[in-house]
Design a protein around this motif. Structure first.
Motif: not given
Length: 148
Positions: A8, A12, A15
């Protein structure tokens, strides 16, 4: 040396905090709903026990409607902390076959007459979480015994 980047990528970050911010209100509502439902079940059991206590008092010789009502109110005021004016007690007498109708007066009951005590308490008087969502609902307990 080769370093692996997390799946990812680096964009990220944060998150988990956003996901937690979105899920927490629903989780807290669910937990409080479970607690409130458990409280309602406990109160229903106490109201049924109060009706049972009132019926036990009613089937004895020499008891009166006022004494039964007072017995139920004393039980619930001590157990729930509600005022006696919030507790509704209804007494119904069903005459046995061959017995004359006592007219819902316990003092006039004869052996084998059925006495039913119904107790009602407004839900909003016993709720832990204040709100108008169940304001008009009544919690009801009922018990029937035969006069001896």
């Amino acid at each position: 040396m080769y370093q692996r980047t997390p799946v990812g990528g680096p964009n990220r970050r944060g998150a988990a905090a956003v996901e937690m911010a979105l899920v927490t209100p629903f989780f807290v509502m669910l937990v409080f709903g479970i607690i409130e439902f458990g409280r309602a079940m406990m109160v229903c059991n106490l109201i049924t026990n109060a009706a049972r206590e009132g019926t036990r008092a009613a089937v004895l010789d020499g008891s009166t409607n006022a004494a039964v009502t007072q017995s139920v109110q004393t039980f619930l005021v001590g157990a729930l902390g509600v005022s006696a004016s919030d507790i509704s007690v209804a007494i119904a007498v069903t005459p046995a076959t061959g017995n004359p109708s006592p007219g819902n007066v316990i003092a006039n009951c004869l052996p084998r007459d059925s006495i039913t005590v119904t107790v009602q308490v407004p839900y909003n008087r016993v709720a832990l979480i204040p709100g108008n969502y169940l304001q008009s609902k009544q919690l009801i307990g009922q018990n029937t015994m035969r006069h001896e």
